[in-house]
Design an enzyme around this catalytic site. Structure first.
Site, PDB file in Angstrom:
ATOM      1  N   ASP A 140     -17.937  22.783 -23.534  1.00 18.07           N
ATOM      2  CA  ASP A 140     -17.132  23.179 -24.685  1.00 18.07           C
ATOM      3  C   ASP A 140     -16.719  21.946 -25.475  1.00 18.07           C
ATOM      4  O   ASP A 140     -16.385  20.907 -24.898  1.00 18.07           O
ATOM      5  CB  ASP A 140     -15.889  23.937 -24.214  1.00 18.07           C
ATOM      6  CG  ASP A 140     -14.997  24.363 -25.368  1.00 18.07           C
ATOM      7  OD1 ASP A 140     -15.533  24.833 -26.398  1.00 18.07           O
ATOM      8  OD2 ASP A 140     -13.765  24.222 -25.242  1.00 18.07           O
TER       9      ASP A 140
ATOM     10  N   ASP B 133     -14.845  26.351 -20.167  1.00 18.42           N
ATOM     11  CA  ASP B 133     -15.144  24.975 -20.556  1.00 18.42           C
ATOM     12  C   ASP B 133     -16.587  24.577 -20.260  1.00 18.42           C
ATOM     13  O   ASP B 133     -17.114  23.663 -20.891  1.00 18.42           O
ATOM     14  CB  ASP B 133     -14.199  24.013 -19.822  1.00 18.42           C
ATOM     15  CG  ASP B 133     -12.755  24.212 -20.249  1.00 18.42           C
ATOM     16  OD1 ASP B 133     -12.504  24.279 -21.466  1.00 18.42           O
ATOM     17  OD2 ASP B 133     -11.876  24.314 -19.374  1.00 18.42           O
TER      18      ASP B 133
ATOM     19  N   GLU C 240     -13.584  27.220 -15.853  1.00 16.05           N
ATOM     20  CA  GLU C 240     -12.393  26.854 -16.633  1.00 16.05           C
ATOM     21  C   GLU C 240     -11.794  25.641 -15.934  1.00 16.05           C
ATOM     22  O   GLU C 240     -11.458  25.703 -14.754  1.00 16.05           O
ATOM     23  CB  GLU C 240     -11.393  28.009 -16.667  1.00 16.05           C
ATOM     24  CG  GLU C 240     -10.093  27.691 -17.364  1.00 16.05           C
ATOM     25  CD  GLU C 240     -10.227  27.499 -18.875  1.00 16.05           C
ATOM     26  OE1 GLU C 240      -9.398  26.745 -19.442  1.00 16.05           O
ATOM     27  OE2 GLU C 240     -11.144  28.078 -19.492  1.00 16.05           O
ATOM     28  N   ARG C 241     -11.688  24.541 -16.653  1.00 12.63           N
ATOM     29  CA  ARG C 241     -11.200  23.284 -16.060  1.00 12.63           C
ATOM     30  C   ARG C 241      -9.755  23.038 -16.491  1.00 12.63           C
ATOM     31  O   ARG C 241      -9.428  23.152 -17.668  1.00 12.63           O
ATOM     32  CB  ARG C 241     -12.076  22.134 -16.538  1.00 12.63           C
ATOM     33  CG  ARG C 241     -11.593  20.755 -16.163  1.00 12.63           C
ATOM     34  CD  ARG C 241     -12.401  19.741 -16.944  1.00 12.63           C
ATOM     35  NE  ARG C 241     -12.086  18.375 -16.587  1.00 12.63           N
ATOM     36  CZ  ARG C 241     -12.454  17.333 -17.309  1.00 12.63           C
ATOM     37  NH1 ARG C 241     -13.150  17.493 -18.409  1.00 12.63           N
ATOM     38  NH2 ARG C 241     -12.145  16.119 -16.939  1.00 12.63           N
TER      39      ARG C 241
ATOM     40  N   GLU D  68     -13.720  19.796 -24.672  1.00 15.19           N
ATOM     41  CA  GLU D  68     -13.798  18.766 -23.635  1.00 15.19           C
ATOM     42  C   GLU D  68     -14.232  17.416 -24.209  1.00 15.19           C
ATOM     43  O   GLU D  68     -14.343  16.443 -23.493  1.00 15.19           O
ATOM     44  CB  GLU D  68     -14.801  19.177 -22.546  1.00 15.19           C
ATOM     45  CG  GLU D  68     -14.403  20.414 -21.779  1.00 15.19           C
ATOM     46  CD  GLU D  68     -13.219  20.164 -20.861  1.00 15.19           C
ATOM     47  OE1 GLU D  68     -13.241  19.173 -20.100  1.00 15.19           O
ATOM     48  OE2 GLU D  68     -12.256  20.939 -20.922  1.00 15.19           O
TER      49      GLU D  68
END
Length: 196
Positions: free
Chosen positions: A59, A91, A113-114, A62
């Site tokens: 993404d 992400d 998802e981070r 990021e």
């Protein structure tokens, strides 16, 4: 182990469809046709490793820009091909792209998802935490991985016990996979291993 083909998905209204950038469904072919949700589904077993290349989609959130992404620079050292795109959810996702037929691209059934621990604290405070998890649950991708990145600090913005409780709830209530990494380098190594 026989593959499970998902049931045909319900029609999405235009607003919901616009929120799904890569049409993330289990091995759904990415098409640039009208938004009628008439995707073609295949089994992961039908994707031959010799014909397809797995690409990590990062993404743009990021990265500072499409051309300046620290994760992309680091992951290239592990011989992983990646692209930076705007994802409306998650992400990181993976796409299987045919090596010769560029029209054949399939979203693979994994999304990450981070969250750094300080980001997690901020999302809990602002109620984004529950909204993001709801959207991840609704996106249609089977394997949701909630990656929590540790920080070399003791001040996260919320008590550490609150954060660990939120992570446990995500595992038990939302049934997401949880991965905790030591730092950004460990995250990159995990993404490289997942891609391989």
């Amino acid at each position: 182990l026989s593959p499970i083909i998902p049931e045909k998905r319900r029609k999405l209204d235009k607003k919901s469809q616009e929120q799904l950038n890569l049409s993330p469904v289990k091995c759904a072919e990415i098409e640039s046709k009208e938004e009628d949700d008439e995707r073609k589904y295949i089994s992961v077993d039908d994707i031959s490793p010799s014909d397809y290349e797995v690409i990590l989609v990062i993404d743009i959130g990021e990265a500072k820009s499409k051309t300046n992404c620290e994760v992309q620079k680091k992951i290239a050292k592990h011989d992983v091909r990646s692209v930076v795109k705007k994802l409306h959810i998650g992400d990181f996702v993976w796409v299987a792209s045919h090596k010769t037929d560029t029209t054949k691209k399939y979203v693979l059934p994994y999304i990450i998802e981070r969250k750094r621990l300080d980001d997690l604290a901020q999302s809990i405070k602002s109620d984004r935490f529950h909204e993001q998890k709801f959207r991840l649950k609704q996106c249609g991708i089977e394997n949701v991985i909630y990656l929590v990145e540790n920080l070399k600090t003791s001040n996260y913005g919320l008590p550490f016990e609150t954060l660990t409780q939120a992570i446990a709830n995500t595992l038990i209530q939302n049934k997401f996979q949880i991965k905790v990494t030591d730092d950004s380098d460990h995250t990159v190594l995990y993404l490289a291993l997942m891609t391989q």
